[in-house]
Scaffold this active site. Structure first.
Site, mmCIF file in Angstrom:
data_model
loop_
_atom_site.group_PDB
_atom_site.id
_atom_site.type_symbol
_atom_site.label_atom_id
_atom_site.label_comp_id
_atom_site.label_asym_id
_atom_site.label_seq_id
_atom_site.Cartn_x
_atom_site.Cartn_y
_atom_site.Cartn_z
ATOM 1 N N ASP A 75 -9.322 0.292 1.907
ATOM 2 C CA ASP A 75 -8.300 -0.196 2.836
ATOM 3 C C ASP A 75 -8.707 0.237 4.250
ATOM 4 O O ASP A 75 -8.347 1.306 4.715
ATOM 5 C CB ASP A 75 -6.934 0.369 2.450
ATOM 6 C CG ASP A 75 -5.807 -0.351 3.171
ATOM 7 O OD1 ASP A 75 -5.992 -1.527 3.526
ATOM 8 O OD2 ASP A 75 -4.752 0.266 3.381
ATOM 9 N N ASP A 77 0.846 -1.186 0.000
ATOM 10 C CA ASP A 77 0.000 0.000 0.000
ATOM 11 C C ASP A 77 0.884 1.239 0.000
ATOM 12 O O ASP A 77 1.808 1.353 0.811
ATOM 13 C CB ASP A 77 -0.911 0.008 1.233
ATOM 14 C CG ASP A 77 -2.033 1.024 1.108
ATOM 15 O OD1 ASP A 77 -2.478 1.275 -0.022
ATOM 16 O OD2 ASP A 77 -2.480 1.554 2.140
ATOM 17 N N HIS A 129 -3.795 14.205 0.762
ATOM 18 C CA HIS A 129 -4.028 13.363 1.946
ATOM 19 C C HIS A 129 -2.856 13.453 2.928
ATOM 20 O O HIS A 129 -3.055 13.649 4.134
ATOM 21 C CB HIS A 129 -4.224 11.907 1.515
ATOM 22 C CG HIS A 129 -4.291 10.946 2.663
ATOM 23 N ND1 HIS A 129 -5.324 10.949 3.576
ATOM 24 C CD2 HIS A 129 -3.441 9.955 3.052
ATOM 25 C CE1 HIS A 129 -5.114 9.993 4.478
ATOM 26 N NE2 HIS A 129 -3.977 9.385 4.180
ATOM 27 N N GLU A 172 -10.585 3.939 3.727
ATOM 28 C CA GLU A 172 -9.638 4.695 2.923
ATOM 29 C C GLU A 172 -10.006 4.474 1.459
ATOM 30 O O GLU A 172 -10.014 3.340 0.975
ATOM 31 C CB GLU A 172 -8.188 4.273 3.191
ATOM 32 C CG GLU A 172 -7.712 4.700 4.578
ATOM 33 C CD GLU A 172 -6.206 4.528 4.761
ATOM 34 O OE1 GLU A 172 -5.572 3.883 3.900
ATOM 35 O OE2 GLU A 172 -5.679 5.037 5.759
ATOM 36 N N LYS A 227 -4.077 -1.811 10.142
ATOM 37 C CA LYS A 227 -4.318 -1.834 8.710
ATOM 38 C C LYS A 227 -4.535 -3.237 8.145
ATOM 39 O O LYS A 227 -5.040 -3.368 7.035
ATOM 40 C CB LYS A 227 -3.133 -1.203 7.980
ATOM 41 C CG LYS A 227 -2.835 0.228 8.391
ATOM 42 C CD LYS A 227 -3.877 1.196 7.933
ATOM 43 C CE LYS A 227 -3.805 1.309 6.418
ATOM 44 N NZ LYS A 227 -4.815 2.269 5.923
#
Length: 429
Positions: free
Chosen positions: A242, A135, A142, A208, A262
């Site tokens: 995500d 990722d 962002h 996300e 995550k």
């Protein structure tokens, strides 16, 4: 080889509504289970799934070098290893078979019964076996928002951010297809004002908004991938939610970065839209002149893609609330730069690897790609249609992401990735 499937004047003998994501110019690839519990590799036009294994068995791919069971697989990995020339030939052939004036399949009722299935009668599967998942963190907006929120606004970006595509390695074991619910994760958090952590369900579960690309076998260990050739090794793209546990992340991420916050769940859309299908929607990237990337990351031409993105939240038994409209074109680092950087140290890239864009945020508040930004870490709650408010995702909320490209001639879309957040599974010692 010419991409004949992209001809904007093509029409299919399958009826496709005006705003459908899957006209004959799309022809994505996926894996689905039929009502008879047969798993197959397929494609889609309009509201019909196409069984490619049946097409092959009936002789519609004659002249293309495909072994007889290439589509009788439960993932696309083996097909992806065949490379871009084969992907293009197969996609062009599918477009030809379903072109409105081609009667070969259109007028053969027995063949059509074996090939075509209404999409609401098939069960979509994870399209690839994902061996590795990376990722990135490639949206300047962002990264600036997060840096402003938690650090000095004058130094929101870390010194390396404008020089390389920052990323981290995630887990592939908890990547699920659209429609699969996920559970609120448990973990350690440090409550505000406390000095000792506590254990329990995350209170700040977030989405996300991302896209992701899927690679083919691109290099051998020790070899790099040149940025100018990187796109040759990208099969196609999906939408990616995500999931993130912000309170767990805040406590654990120093010094090594995201971990349990995550890797509890990531959701992807089920149809892979090929890079060939996205070719008409290339656009300029954000300016990278100050500073200019190092030579191995420098590229000329249009390597970004104009993909409209949207996020909605549907509360349990409620109505949909659109909370974000963004676009992939805002990303500072392109997919080809991400892939080139990923392999510059000799890291081997394999067929089926999934590389996420990182959260996609635009320049306006309504284009921010996470609840963290939309509510500014909970300071500005979002009001839903039913009068309830959200700072982060609540139990039994469904998060829906959609994406599509559109010009004066054609619309190419991804469908959606939709997933419900269920309560945490109780922890037993």
């Amino acid at each position: 080889m010419i991409i004949t499937a992209n001809n904007p004047s093509l029409k299919s003998w399958i009826t496709v509504s005006e705003n459908n994501d899957f006209p004959i110019q799309n022809i994505p690839f996926g894996v689905f289970l039929t009502k008879e519990n047969v798993i197959t590799i397929g494609s889609r036009i309009g509201d019909y799934a196409i069984d490619l294994s049946a097409l092959q068995q009936l002789g519609y791919f004659k002249g293309i070098d495909l072994h007889e069971d290439i589509f009788l697989q439960d993932t696309l990995n083996e097909f992806i290893t065949l490379g871009k020339p084969v992907w293009r030939m197969v996609r062009n052939r599918i477009a030809d078979i379903f072109e409105e004036n081609n009667s070969e399949l259109r007028d053969n009722e027995d063949h059509r019964k074996n090939v075509l299935f209404p999409v609401d009668e098939v069960e979509m599967q994870l399209p690839v076996f994902i061996g590795d998942y990376t990722d990135f963190y490639s949206s300047k907006e962002h990264a600036t928002n997060v840096g402003t929120m938690f650090r000095d606004p004058a130094n929101a970006l870390f010194p390396n951010w404008l020089h390389l595509p920052v990323g981290y390695h995630g887990r592939s074991s908890t990547i699920v297809p659209s429609g699969v619910a996920v559970h609120r994760p448990l973990g350690q958090t440090l409550p505000k004002g406390e000095t000792q952590p506590v254990f329990g369900p995350s209170q700040r579960v977030d989405f996300e908004l991302e896209t992701a690309f899927i690679t083919t076998d691109a290099n051998k260990m020790g070899e790099r991938i040149a940025v100018e050739n990187a796109e040759d090794h990208i099969f196609g793209m999906v939408l990616l939610n995500d999931w993130s546990a912000r309170d767990v992340q805040t406590w654990e991420y120093v010094p090594l970065g995201p971990f349990l916050a995550k890797n509890f769940a990531s959701s992807i859309s089920c149809w892979i839209v090929t890079m060939d299908a996205l070719e008409p929607f290339r656009c300029e990237s954000p300016n990278q002149e100050d500073p200019k990337p190092l030579p191995y990351l420098q590229q000329n031409g249009k390597h970004a893609f104009d993909i409209n993105l949207q996020v909605a939240i549907t509360p349990d038994n409620g109505t949909e609330n659109i909370i974000c409209n963004s676009n992939l074109k805002y990303m500072y680092w392109t997919m080809s730069q991400q892939l080139a950087h990923h392999a510059v140290n000799g890291c081997q890239i394999n067929a089926g690897d999934l590389l996420g864009s990182g959260t996609i945020s635009g320049p306006t508040k309504d284009s921010f790609g996470s609840m963290l930004e939309l509510t500014w870490a909970g300071q500005n709650p979002l009001e839903m249609n039913d009068g309830t408010k959200r700072t982060f995702i609540q139990d039994n909320d469904t998060v829906i992401m959609r994406g599509y490209c559109k010009n004066d001639q054609v619309r190419i879309g991804f469908g959606e990735v939709s997933s419900k957040l269920l309560p945490a599974i109780p922890f037993e010692k």
